[in-house]
Design a protein around this motif. Structure first.
Motif, mmCIF file in Angstrom:
data_model
loop_
_atom_site.group_PDB
_atom_site.id
_atom_site.type_symbol
_atom_site.label_atom_id
_atom_site.label_comp_id
_atom_site.label_asym_id
_atom_site.label_seq_id
_atom_site.Cartn_x
_atom_site.Cartn_y
_atom_site.Cartn_z
ATOM 1 N N LYS A 40 0.831 -1.191 0.000
ATOM 2 C CA LYS A 40 0.000 0.000 0.000
ATOM 3 C C LYS A 40 0.868 1.243 0.000
ATOM 4 O O LYS A 40 0.517 2.265 -0.582
ATOM 5 C CB LYS A 40 -0.937 -0.014 1.213
ATOM 6 N N THR A 41 2.020 1.179 0.650
ATOM 7 C CA THR A 41 2.940 2.308 0.633
ATOM 8 C C THR A 41 3.330 2.655 -0.793
ATOM 9 O O THR A 41 3.350 3.820 -1.189
ATOM 10 C CB THR A 41 4.205 1.977 1.435
ATOM 11 N N ALA A 42 3.647 1.633 -1.575
ATOM 12 C CA ALA A 42 4.030 1.870 -2.962
ATOM 13 C C ALA A 42 2.883 2.452 -3.766
ATOM 14 O O ALA A 42 3.061 3.347 -4.589
ATOM 15 C CB ALA A 42 4.503 0.557 -3.596
ATOM 16 N N LYS A 43 1.680 1.937 -3.530
ATOM 17 C CA LYS A 43 0.521 2.453 -4.255
ATOM 18 C C LYS A 43 0.311 3.925 -3.946
ATOM 19 O O LYS A 43 0.087 4.741 -4.830
ATOM 20 C CB LYS A 43 -0.736 1.664 -3.874
ATOM 21 N N ALA A 78 4.707 12.666 0.419
ATOM 22 C CA ALA A 78 3.638 12.741 1.413
ATOM 23 C C ALA A 78 2.743 11.516 1.352
ATOM 24 O O ALA A 78 2.385 10.939 2.374
ATOM 25 C CB ALA A 78 2.819 14.013 1.191
ATOM 26 N N SER A 79 2.373 11.088 0.136
ATOM 27 C CA SER A 79 1.471 9.946 0.002
ATOM 28 C C SER A 79 2.127 8.665 0.479
ATOM 29 O O SER A 79 1.522 7.864 1.176
ATOM 30 C CB SER A 79 1.028 9.807 -1.459
ATOM 31 N N ALA A 80 3.378 8.463 0.096
ATOM 32 C CA ALA A 80 4.079 7.265 0.540
ATOM 33 C C ALA A 80 4.241 7.274 2.046
ATOM 34 O O ALA A 80 4.168 6.241 2.702
ATOM 35 C CB ALA A 80 5.446 7.177 -0.139
ATOM 36 N N GLY A 81 4.458 8.486 2.617
ATOM 37 C CA GLY A 81 4.589 8.586 4.058
ATOM 38 C C GLY A 81 3.341 8.110 4.768
ATOM 39 O O GLY A 81 3.420 7.372 5.751
ATOM 40 N N TYR A 82 2.158 8.494 4.299
ATOM 41 C CA TYR A 82 0.928 8.038 4.953
ATOM 42 C C TYR A 82 0.704 6.550 4.716
ATOM 43 O O TYR A 82 0.250 5.843 5.621
ATOM 44 C CB TYR A 82 -0.308 8.812 4.474
ATOM 45 N N GLY A 83 1.041 6.080 3.533
ATOM 46 C CA GLY A 83 0.889 4.648 3.289
ATOM 47 C C GLY A 83 1.740 3.828 4.236
ATOM 48 O O GLY A 83 1.287 2.815 4.780
ATOM 49 N N TYR A 84 2.954 4.272 4.465
ATOM 50 C CA TYR A 84 3.854 3.581 5.394
ATOM 51 C C TYR A 84 3.311 3.650 6.813
ATOM 52 O O TYR A 84 3.299 2.658 7.551
ATOM 53 C CB TYR A 84 5.245 4.215 5.315
ATOM 54 N N TYR A 85 2.844 4.839 7.181
ATOM 55 C CA TYR A 85 2.266 5.036 8.520
ATOM 56 C C TYR A 85 1.069 4.104 8.726
ATOM 57 O O TYR A 85 0.951 3.434 9.762
ATOM 58 C CB TYR A 85 1.836 6.494 8.657
ATOM 59 N N ALA A 86 0.160 4.061 7.751
ATOM 60 C CA ALA A 86 -1.032 3.224 7.869
ATOM 61 C C ALA A 86 -0.680 1.738 7.859
ATOM 62 O O ALA A 86 -1.319 0.935 8.557
ATOM 63 C CB ALA A 86 -2.013 3.543 6.734
ATOM 64 N N ASP A 87 0.344 1.353 7.102
ATOM 65 C CA ASP A 87 0.791 -0.045 7.112
ATOM 66 C C ASP A 87 1.222 -0.457 8.515
ATOM 67 O O ASP A 87 0.871 -1.531 9.002
ATOM 68 C CB ASP A 87 1.976 -0.235 6.149
ATOM 69 N N ARG A 88 2.005 0.404 9.150
ATOM 70 C CA ARG A 88 2.499 0.099 10.489
ATOM 71 C C ARG A 88 1.359 0.030 11.496
ATOM 72 O O ARG A 88 1.306 -0.853 12.355
ATOM 73 C CB ARG A 88 3.516 1.159 10.927
ATOM 74 N N GLN A 89 0.426 0.985 11.390
ATOM 75 C CA GLN A 89 -0.694 1.001 12.324
ATOM 76 C C GLN A 89 -1.593 -0.216 12.128
ATOM 77 O O GLN A 89 -2.043 -0.826 13.100
ATOM 78 C CB GLN A 89 -1.503 2.280 12.152
ATOM 79 N N LEU A 221 -10.560 4.861 11.045
ATOM 80 C CA LEU A 221 -9.355 5.685 11.159
ATOM 81 C C LEU A 221 -9.067 6.319 9.800
ATOM 82 O O LEU A 221 -8.934 5.624 8.796
ATOM 83 C CB LEU A 221 -8.168 4.832 11.601
ATOM 84 N N LYS A 222 -8.960 7.653 9.799
ATOM 85 C CA LYS A 222 -8.786 8.384 8.555
ATOM 86 C C LYS A 222 -7.624 9.359 8.682
ATOM 87 O O LYS A 222 -7.350 9.860 9.775
ATOM 88 C CB LYS A 222 -10.065 9.167 8.224
ATOM 89 N N PRO A 223 -6.945 9.642 7.567
ATOM 90 C CA PRO A 223 -5.856 10.630 7.632
ATOM 91 C C PRO A 223 -6.399 12.004 7.986
ATOM 92 O O PRO A 223 -7.537 12.359 7.654
ATOM 93 C CB PRO A 223 -5.265 10.599 6.220
ATOM 94 N N ILE A 224 -5.605 12.778 8.669
ATOM 95 C CA ILE A 224 -5.983 14.142 9.027
ATOM 96 C C ILE A 224 -5.744 15.044 7.822
ATOM 97 O O ILE A 224 -4.629 15.084 7.289
ATOM 98 C CB ILE A 224 -5.155 14.635 10.224
ATOM 99 N N PRO A 225 -6.761 15.766 7.349
ATOM 100 C CA PRO A 225 -6.570 16.644 6.189
ATOM 101 C C PRO A 225 -5.450 17.649 6.437
ATOM 102 O O PRO A 225 -5.387 18.289 7.484
ATOM 103 C CB PRO A 225 -7.930 17.349 6.058
ATOM 104 N N GLY A 226 -4.553 17.741 5.482
ATOM 105 C CA GLY A 226 -3.456 18.689 5.580
ATOM 106 C C GLY A 226 -2.274 18.200 6.390
ATOM 107 O O GLY A 226 -1.243 18.869 6.436
ATOM 108 N N GLN A 227 -2.400 17.023 7.018
ATOM 109 C CA GLN A 227 -1.302 16.474 7.812
ATOM 110 C C GLN A 227 -0.159 16.035 6.902
ATOM 111 O O GLN A 227 -0.385 15.421 5.864
ATOM 112 C CB GLN A 227 -1.790 15.277 8.633
ATOM 113 N N GLN A 228 1.062 16.353 7.277
ATOM 114 C CA GLN A 228 2.229 15.933 6.510
ATOM 115 C C GLN A 228 2.695 14.570 7.014
ATOM 116 O O GLN A 228 3.017 14.413 8.194
ATOM 117 C CB GLN A 228 3.356 16.963 6.650
ATOM 118 N N TYR A 229 2.722 13.585 6.124
ATOM 119 C CA TYR A 229 3.135 12.230 6.483
ATOM 120 C C TYR A 229 4.424 11.851 5.763
ATOM 121 O O TYR A 229 4.715 10.676 5.583
ATOM 122 C CB TYR A 229 2.041 11.227 6.112
#
Length: 235
Positions: A40-43, A78-89, A221-229
């Motif tokens: 998902k991080t790659a996507k 930014a997108s890969a950062g959230y994907g990585y974060y969500a994978d871990r969570q 659980l949803k990403p926070i709008p404008g949050q930098q990941y």
């Protein structure tokens, strides 16, 4: 014009590479992969960078190629950062919710936890059942560790009784979960509650087992709008 086209093509390549190069520590775990085997991080990285390239080209009319490269780099990170974060969570939640009766689902960029009525609330009650405290404690600990999501809590009921009663009861159940998580140290500003009553049943209301499944709580659980990941949170 030729140079601009070459730069936009390069931006598209960055979009793909930003996804493929993103590190995914769960690449050998099925829950952190899509059906194609791409993490998902790659996507998120690839698709985000591609979208950024298009946006960057559109914004910088005077130098579309340069704008596309900048947009691809920023949005991809930014997108890969959230994907990585969500994978871990997701992986941490699956571990902490194992054998509790709570189901963890991944739906795109969102994580959903489904908590059935046989562990949450008794029939026609918004008092937390004793069997629900352990999963909620695990959930609270996870939400304090992974604190970069918005948390929506939705209560549901079966179809027994009047619709208005069920709407009120479902909201009370969602609020009870929110209050407990807050009491465990979860930031209340991240929490929102909603009661859906008997809407969107996941089983038949014709038998007791189906009604118990419908008497559930879902946590989204949803990403926070404008949050930098762009930088993954450290454990």
């Amino acid at each position: 014009m030729f140079t601009s086209r070459r730069l936009i093509t390069a931006a598209a390549a960055i979009a793909l590479l930003s996804g493929c190069a993103s590190q995914n520590p769960y690449e050998n775990q099925g829950q952190a992969q899509g059906s194609s085997g791409i993490s998902k991080t790659a996507k998120y990285g690839g698709l985000g960078a591609l979208a950024g390239a298009v946006a960057g080209a559109a914004i910088d009319h005077n130098n579309r190629g340069k704008g596309a490269l900048i947009g691809a780099a920023v949005a991809g990170a930014a997108s890969a950062g959230y994907g990585y974060y969500a994978d871990r969570q997701e992986a941490a939640l699956r571990e902490s919710m194992a054998n509790t009766g709570v189901e963890v689902q991944r739906q795109g960029d969102q994580i959903k936890l489904i908590m059935p009525g046989n562990i949450t609330f008794a029939t026609d009650s918004s008092n937390i059942s004793s069997s629900f405290y352990s999963p909620l404690n695990n959930l609270g600990n996870s939400f304090k560790q992974f604190n970069e999501n918005n948390i929506e809590i939705v209560g549901y009921t079966d179809s027994t009784g009047s619709r208005q009663h069920n709407m009120d009861l479902s909201l009370q159940r969602a609020q009870a979960v929110s209050n407990y998580l807050t009491s465990q140290g979860v930031d209340g500003s991240r929490l929102s509650v909603r009661g859906a009553g008997p809407d969107q049943p996941i089983a038949s209301n014709a038998d007791a087992n189906g009604r118990a499944q419908n008497r559930r709580v879902e946590v989204n659980l949803k990403p926070i709008p404008g949050q930098q990941y762009s930088q993954p949170a450290q454990q």
